[in-house]
Design a protein around this motif. Sequence first.
Motif, mmCIF file in Angstrom:
data_model
loop_
_atom_site.group_PDB
_atom_site.id
_atom_site.type_symbol
_atom_site.label_atom_id
_atom_site.label_comp_id
_atom_site.label_asym_id
_atom_site.label_seq_id
_atom_site.Cartn_x
_atom_site.Cartn_y
_atom_site.Cartn_z
ATOM 1 N N PHE A 79 -33.914 -40.524 14.432
ATOM 2 C CA PHE A 79 -35.060 -40.575 14.051
ATOM 3 C C PHE A 79 -35.608 -39.267 13.738
ATOM 4 C CE2 PHE A 79 -39.646 -40.485 14.522
ATOM 5 C CZ PHE A 79 -40.110 -41.713 13.771
ATOM 6 N N MET A 80 -35.314 -38.266 14.683
ATOM 7 C CA MET A 80 -35.603 -36.972 14.488
ATOM 8 C C MET A 80 -34.780 -36.240 13.375
ATOM 9 S SD MET A 80 -38.339 -36.727 16.882
ATOM 10 C CE MET A 80 -38.736 -34.925 16.403
ATOM 11 N N SER A 81 -33.641 -36.636 13.226
ATOM 12 C CA SER A 81 -32.931 -36.156 12.049
ATOM 13 C C SER A 81 -33.609 -36.606 10.755
ATOM 14 C CB SER A 81 -31.536 -36.415 12.291
ATOM 15 O OG SER A 81 -31.200 -37.869 11.926
ATOM 16 N N GLY A 82 -34.259 -37.536 10.882
ATOM 17 C CA GLY A 82 -34.783 -38.176 9.632
ATOM 18 C C GLY A 82 -36.011 -37.679 9.187
ATOM 19 N N VAL A 109 -37.197 -40.733 5.132
ATOM 20 C CA VAL A 109 -37.947 -41.829 5.745
ATOM 21 C C VAL A 109 -36.917 -43.060 5.732
ATOM 22 C CG1 VAL A 109 -39.662 -43.464 4.947
ATOM 23 C CG2 VAL A 109 -39.943 -41.267 4.575
ATOM 24 N N SER A 110 -35.832 -43.136 4.832
ATOM 25 C CA SER A 110 -34.944 -44.171 5.076
ATOM 26 C C SER A 110 -34.139 -44.202 6.484
ATOM 27 C CB SER A 110 -33.926 -44.077 3.870
ATOM 28 O OG SER A 110 -32.760 -45.133 3.932
ATOM 29 N N THR A 111 -33.564 -42.971 6.568
ATOM 30 C CA THR A 111 -33.029 -42.603 7.784
ATOM 31 C C THR A 111 -33.967 -43.162 9.153
ATOM 32 O OG1 THR A 111 -31.532 -40.845 6.961
ATOM 33 C CG2 THR A 111 -32.041 -40.673 9.273
ATOM 34 N N MET A 112 -35.206 -42.488 8.894
ATOM 35 C CA MET A 112 -36.068 -42.624 10.148
ATOM 36 C C MET A 112 -36.273 -44.330 10.372
ATOM 37 S SD MET A 112 -39.010 -39.723 9.218
ATOM 38 C CE MET A 112 -40.096 -40.263 10.702
#
Length: 435
Positions: free
Chosen positions: A105-108, A289-292
């Motif tokens: 989530f933090m990488s997103g 946002v997609s990754t999060m």
Amino acid sequence: MKNEAMFERTVKPILDVKDKPKLSQWAFLSTQHLFAMFGSTVLVPFLTGLPISSALIASGIGTLLYILITQAKIPAYLGSSFAFITPIITGLHSHSLGDMLIALFMSGLMYILIGLAIKLSGTRWLMRLLPPVVVGPVIMVIGLSLAPTAVNMAMFENSADMKGYNLSYVVVAMVTLLVTIIVQGFFKGFLSLIPVLIGITTGYILSAFMGLVKFSSIAEAKWLQFPEIYLPFKDYTPSFNLGLILVLIPIVFVTVSEHIGHQLVINKIVGKNFFEDPGLDRSIIGDGVSTMFASLIGGPPSTTYGENIGVLAITKIYSIYVIGGAACIAILLGFIGKFTALVSSIPTPVMGGVSILLFGIIAASGLRMLVESNVDFSSNRNLVIASVILVIGIGNLVFNLNGVGIKLEIEGMALAALAGIILNLILPETSKAQQ
């Protein structure tokens, strides 16, 4: 990026970005994109142990979020990112699910911060941080560090422990690999877009004849069922692990560089400057946002897919409605229990066979970046940077401060990327005459 001549359209599209397809053609056109992304998208959860249904749903909803954030102007499909496979596998062995998903989530979130920085200050700082001499070797490390995973899946019944060598596994893996290569190299038209899918299908059929497929799970699965997803506070307790987050941050910079490369290709294919409208910042934020979102339901991080860019180039259909349709079909597949059970029943040597090619292509694409960017290896500076990245990454060097009371561990690919970035910033530029 403001030179509009480089974005002039050379081919008239069959459907432009805002064009709607005929209702009778819509499902077929969207299914092409689904097939193109499918093999790679499900391979990531297959390898990492994350739910396949969550990866499909994350892929579909993530693409729709990307379309929304980019104002429905960029025809790009987002699927599971290969760059995070090794960190996820190693991270889940030594950390909790909550640690890993919050780190993803933090990488997103890091994507979003980079997008905002680009909006405020342009891209020059990013290009200075991530020149080809850094990104190319790191991409090579991503592919080469996954090589043992692919080979072990192709040989051993227990690939994690490298036990139980099985000749049948090797035969299935080699047939799968050979069929995938033949389709990739000799087939034309639509079939050339789905070599991975054809290879997996062939390997699956062969495995069934050899008794390697367990059909019981497919028979027991329901046609329609709630997908297997991981929800925070219900299926896992979110926890903040700084060391794990620091492992992923350098990888984000590399995947952002890859994102920019994909965007350049889409610009050329479609004949529009998406760096200006809707803006590179929106595109990167959309990816973030997609990754999060993916991390919130237990899916792998997302990235724009080169396979789907290839579909755009061959079909000359750039319609955002077609991309959105593929995303909706992916979401629906996540709710079909028998489908996810079918994918889960694919024997490991089948995935091992296609992985040999896919991971090799990743490594080769890093080499291709170095060649196309004319990186000069007669320069000791470039030689040092590339050498250090490759050995640290492939050798899986670990930087661990737990012994001095600090909970921090950075290893392998992440440490290689970080070392490359630092060396690029501190080593002086030198000319051939000075060497």
